[in-house]
Design a protein around this motif. Sequence first.
Motif, mmCIF file in Angstrom:
data_model
loop_
_atom_site.group_PDB
_atom_site.id
_atom_site.type_symbol
_atom_site.label_atom_id
_atom_site.label_comp_id
_atom_site.label_asym_id
_atom_site.label_seq_id
_atom_site.Cartn_x
_atom_site.Cartn_y
_atom_site.Cartn_z
ATOM 1 N N LEU A 1 21.869 9.578 27.310
ATOM 2 C CA LEU A 1 22.158 8.541 26.330
ATOM 3 C C LEU A 1 21.827 7.155 26.881
ATOM 4 C CD1 LEU A 1 23.350 9.180 23.569
ATOM 5 C CD2 LEU A 1 25.522 8.277 24.371
ATOM 6 N N MET B 1 18.153 6.719 26.998
ATOM 7 C CA MET B 1 17.602 6.564 25.667
ATOM 8 C C MET B 1 17.840 5.141 25.150
ATOM 9 S SD MET B 1 18.299 9.025 22.452
ATOM 10 C CE MET B 1 19.837 8.333 21.924
ATOM 11 N N PHE B 2 19.061 4.674 25.300
ATOM 12 C CA PHE B 2 19.361 3.338 24.804
ATOM 13 C C PHE B 2 18.524 2.288 25.534
ATOM 14 C CE2 PHE B 2 23.574 4.856 23.065
ATOM 15 C CZ PHE B 2 23.208 4.619 21.759
ATOM 16 N N MET C 1 28.110 -2.864 23.279
ATOM 17 C CA MET C 1 28.220 -1.562 23.938
ATOM 18 C C MET C 1 29.012 -1.639 25.246
ATOM 19 S SD MET C 1 24.417 -0.253 23.052
ATOM 20 C CE MET C 1 24.132 0.598 24.569
ATOM 21 N N PHE C 2 29.072 -2.838 25.776
ATOM 22 C CA PHE C 2 29.777 -3.005 27.052
ATOM 23 C C PHE C 2 31.293 -3.048 26.875
ATOM 24 C CE2 PHE C 2 27.776 -3.893 31.139
ATOM 25 C CZ PHE C 2 28.879 -3.950 31.945
ATOM 26 N N LEU C 3 31.732 -3.390 25.691
ATOM 27 C CA LEU C 3 33.164 -3.634 25.483
ATOM 28 C C LEU C 3 34.086 -2.472 25.854
ATOM 29 C CD1 LEU C 3 33.218 -5.746 22.227
ATOM 30 C CD2 LEU C 3 33.771 -6.468 24.539
ATOM 31 N N PRO C 4 33.770 -1.241 25.458
ATOM 32 C CA PRO C 4 34.729 -0.162 25.727
ATOM 33 C C PRO C 4 35.039 0.020 27.202
ATOM 34 C CG PRO C 4 33.078 0.564 24.163
ATOM 35 C CD PRO C 4 32.633 -0.762 24.663
ATOM 36 N N TYR C 5 34.109 -0.429 28.048
ATOM 37 C CA TYR C 5 34.335 -0.289 29.483
ATOM 38 C C TYR C 5 35.634 -0.967 29.912
ATOM 39 C CZ TYR C 5 33.609 -0.928 34.475
ATOM 40 O OH TYR C 5 33.775 -0.934 35.835
ATOM 41 N N PHE C 6 36.030 -1.982 29.171
ATOM 42 C CA PHE C 6 37.205 -2.754 29.571
ATOM 43 C C PHE C 6 38.510 -2.206 29.033
ATOM 44 C CE2 PHE C 6 33.746 -5.700 30.029
ATOM 45 C CZ PHE C 6 34.010 -6.209 31.276
ATOM 46 N N ILE C 7 38.417 -1.203 28.211
ATOM 47 C CA ILE C 7 39.644 -0.674 27.636
ATOM 48 C C ILE C 7 40.201 0.397 28.558
ATOM 49 C CG2 ILE C 7 40.640 0.406 25.597
ATOM 50 C CD1 ILE C 7 38.658 -0.992 23.923
ATOM 51 N N LEU D 1 31.561 9.055 26.940
ATOM 52 C CA LEU D 1 30.289 8.426 26.579
ATOM 53 C C LEU D 1 30.541 7.042 26.003
ATOM 54 C CD1 LEU D 1 28.365 11.335 24.846
ATOM 55 C CD2 LEU D 1 28.030 10.424 27.137
ATOM 56 N N TRP D 2 31.509 6.987 25.144
ATOM 57 C CA TRP D 2 31.857 5.735 24.493
ATOM 58 C C TRP D 2 32.193 4.675 25.543
ATOM 59 C CZ3 TRP D 2 36.888 3.448 24.068
ATOM 60 C CH2 TRP D 2 36.976 2.408 23.133
ATOM 61 N N THR E 1 28.700 4.280 28.374
ATOM 62 C CA THR E 1 27.285 4.130 28.058
ATOM 63 C C THR E 1 26.785 2.697 28.261
ATOM 64 O OG1 THR E 1 27.390 5.962 26.520
ATOM 65 C CG2 THR E 1 25.546 4.451 26.276
ATOM 66 N N TYR F 1 27.851 0.378 30.216
ATOM 67 C CA TYR F 1 27.801 0.089 31.647
ATOM 68 C C TYR F 1 26.599 0.773 32.279
ATOM 69 C CZ TYR F 1 29.782 -0.383 36.399
ATOM 70 O OH TYR F 1 30.014 -0.689 37.711
#
Lengths: 506, 319, 311
Positions: free
Chosen positions: B105, B108-109, B129-135, B185-186, B189, B191
């Motif tokens: 993924l 691909m991105f 796309m980077f945001l979820p890394y911080f949750i 993945l969420w 990805t 990062y």
Amino acid sequence: MKKLVALLMAMLMVLGCVPALAEVDTSEHVVITYLVTGDIPANRTDEVLAKINEKLTEKVNAELAVHWIEWTDWTTKYNLALATQSGEIDLIGTATDWLNAWPNIQKGAFLPLSEEMLQTYAPQTWANVPAENWELCSYNGEIYLIPEDEYAQWTNHGFLYRGDWAKEAGLENGVHSWADLAVYFQYIKDNKEGVIPWDANGNGSSYAPQMAGGWQTSHTPNVYIEGIGVDLFYGESKDAPYTLSNYYIEGDELVNFATEMKKWADAGYWRTDVLNYTGDVVAEMEEGLTGAHQHHTQTWTGQRTSLEKKQPGADVGFFWFGEEMGNVVGLNITHGAMAVAMTSPNPERALMVYDLLRNDPEIYRLMQYGIEGEMYSLDENGYIVRPEGFNDSTDGVSLNWWWGRRDELELRSADRDWEAIDALYAKYEEVKINYPYGRVVFDLSNIQMYLDNLSNVYNTYMPRIVFGMVDDPAAFVAEFRQQLKAAGIDICMQEIQNQINAAYGL
Amino acid sequence: MAKSKPVVNDQLSYKKPSFWQLLVQNKTLILMCTPAIIFFFVFSYMPMPGAYIAFTNFQYNKGIFNSPFIGLQNFKFLFMSGQLTLLLKNTVLYNIAFILIGNLLQLMFAILLNEVASKWFKKTTQSMMFLPYFISDVLVSLLVYNLLNYDYGFISNLVRNMGSEMAKVYQMPNAWPIIIVLVNLWKGTGYGTVVYFAAITGMDTSMMEAAQIDGANGFQRIRYITLPTLKPTVVILFLFAVGGILKGNFGLFYNLVGNNSMLFKTTDIIETYVYRSMMNSFNFAQSSAVGLFQSVVGFFIVIGANAFAKKLDPDYALF
Amino acid sequence: MSNTNNQAPVILNQPKKIKLDMSDRIIRGFTYVLVTLFSIACIIPFWMVIASSFSSEEAIRRTGFTLWPSDFSLFSYELLFRSPDQMIGAYVVTIGLAVVGTLIGLFVISMTGYALQRKDFPFRNHIMFYIYFTSLFSAGLVPFYLLIKQTLNLADTYWAILLPLLMSPWLIVLMKNFVKAIPHEITESGKIDGAGDFRIFWNLILPSMKPALATIGLFLALAYWNEWYYSSLFLSSKVPYRPLQYHLYNVINKVASLKNSIAGSKVVVEDLPGETLKMATATIATGPIILLYPFVQKYFVAGLTVGSVKG
């Protein structure tokens, strides 16, 4: 005989004269570091500590510093601090139930305290703690712990429930059994729109042992044995405490429990996905969204007052586990205890400081309540009253002194419902037995790997039993038991039985 | 195993320089590596003998090296559990899924975004796309619970409003591999894509231009230029991940699954099992033993994978 | 670096638009749809976190999240900023650690990465193995703790956070791999000019590896930014300010421990929010990074599509 003389001497010392201390060389000013679990206070603790230190300096030329083990990952940090100590800590708050005091003693974390040391440097404590209690604090003939044995407290678990709703449900006298509880829950389910009878956050790992043990003490005379790490080991009864109960390997009661809980789950007394719920039951109770909270007696004493503010007339009651059978055990005197660090550079002075913290009324109250007149005052009953707008987390003092409280020096909070609390405590006193296994210190090294696997089995099966998340309760319990056998429960029971027998000369 | 032929420049290959000569010749390069060498010596190699703790009955007052040696005792509980096969299977399968699908993924991105002309679009989507890394895992599990729980979940409500019956997801073990992989993945990805982005950005642009002039179309450019450029990065990411194949992400699994043993069959990994077993018996030596076991297995797998990579192209190998 | 140069006239001169064939269109169309969908999947939960952090605890009790702040409340933020000096101190410490650590780390990592990818460096594989090995085996908690606390005596200093995070095998390998893409001719030409290895690295290589530096720098900065574990182990109350994440972590934990106090019997339970507080901490911890990210991003999105590059 020797003990008697010592006792007499100690008593003489308490009675006014402090000459014995004069023999001790206190010419050098030392800092005694006290290791304790808790968050670094953001209130007036430092200010109060400075006052305490003035007094400590004056009396024993020492001062107290606190080494906080913050709640974030506290088990790891606490044990690391003990394992890697190199003279930076002197006093360590510990406990045989929730802080693994015995394993830590076996691993050499604490300094053995000789009777002479205690007599000389902690004379008041030595005098107040009876010889049989010192014995309960000993391992291989040496004293390692100073017990919190002059403080009555109850941390046995049960259900906090709303008295007003119980009355509506027809339970005039409140909830006093698991059967009442079912009636109460069913009433809420049927009559209180949008309320979950008990919105348990089943995600917490302590729920399973508390609930399972709760049913067990309410339906059998079994007595819990602490310090083994897995809650599978109980004594038969208060009359035969030294025989292990087979509750978890055979018999119908566990099946009854599983069956009943499945009924409760199917009836919707808690949410479907309870095992993954992490919500805040207390807050929900305050908002009227749930009708019960499973926690211990001390919690109830506070909640009874605070919930009344949010839900006037709630009249929070407490159904305690074991109430049906009158099966309740007084708290072990080492539920809180103080130990001296193995590597303490000043063990003598540490004991002197401890002795004052525990016994000097002035220092004790500073430590527990703060500065009188400024942070609290006493009302006509001698109860403690905080000034208007007082907030403990900004205006109070927190030294987390859970290792040597004394009823004699404690102050009662004026805003609690002492009538109700005293009534419950009186009931407890009436039926309770003292913790019967104080003398046995388990050496688990030979069975630890079995215990670890039992812990896994327990934590895999018990949450589902407790919250009724099973299809066929009887079959599930059978499977649980079979897994316990496979993990070695028989070997562990044998070993524990042997050690109990050895400790009590059976 | 660390032995590999030093690659020597053609000019030098006619004489075989001695070790000392090599040292002197390369003194600057060696000096440039020295800070890192010292760093890893101090922070990794110096404490390493302490791993001996895994073979002891660790006594606090005696220290690691004077504690009684008890052989493999600390390793026993893991092997006696009867769960090891399941745990290994789950741990490894999840890791394989994370590595393969995750990298696919990310790759691909990175490639696709590289083909897009709009800078605005690239920037915005990349940031998003980077945001979820911080949750944190705790919050992620709350999010998942609030979406999927049966009684009040967002999706449950949607489904009910449409007149259907919601599945009890928290009682369906087979749903969780999908959920956990999706969550992973969420989270990762955005990062991970950065790595490939940097690799693409750093590639030789003249090739691209030449290809464009030659009339290569989009697919061809990706196939013949971008992908080959990224190949070493892919191999290295893969080799690195393989070393941790037995190590699971405790935070993710523990927070999502908790003590819901109805899901354990498909979600229990080594870390969560160890946690459940040792919850109430604090034992440094035993947890070290588990870590050591995971490392040793990972080590042998990496050695194999590296040898394989070397066979493909010596350039791909890590060492 | 000319390829970051992306001025309008250059783009206008591109023959790209004319040459857009079918496959390009398919790829772009596919990209727009897929990337947009994924980005939305990423942003919605995050938006929900922010919206919930501004809601009252009661409003989100049952549903857990909300798409729009319901019953608007700043209470969680008030609680977080109850001791503003702690919060500001936490920010300062974290930013300081991140800046210093990233700069030092980047320098050492890129230097090492460059040396290790030089094919004419005979020891490169040995050193690489020496470094890589540490990612497989770690000594475990107790030995590492003893190292920091007793051998190095770093407990209760910020060094205990700064140093262990300076580099990792993973970042060095990544860097090595990035540098490899830089044509070897640059090194060769430097050699011919008589430059030493370090000078080649510093003058010729470093300026041409901005994307790699940005990537590794970002990873380093994020590692410092998200750090709470070492802080929790090594920074006691003797340190006045603790890094941001650990500070926030403690606030959340404090609430949890106040509510479920283990042994405390006289703890006054106030109206402490649980869920919204978690949301607020996530928002606070992420905010600054989101502001910073576009600056770093410049190097990844530097317009390296074929057309925009001029010679």
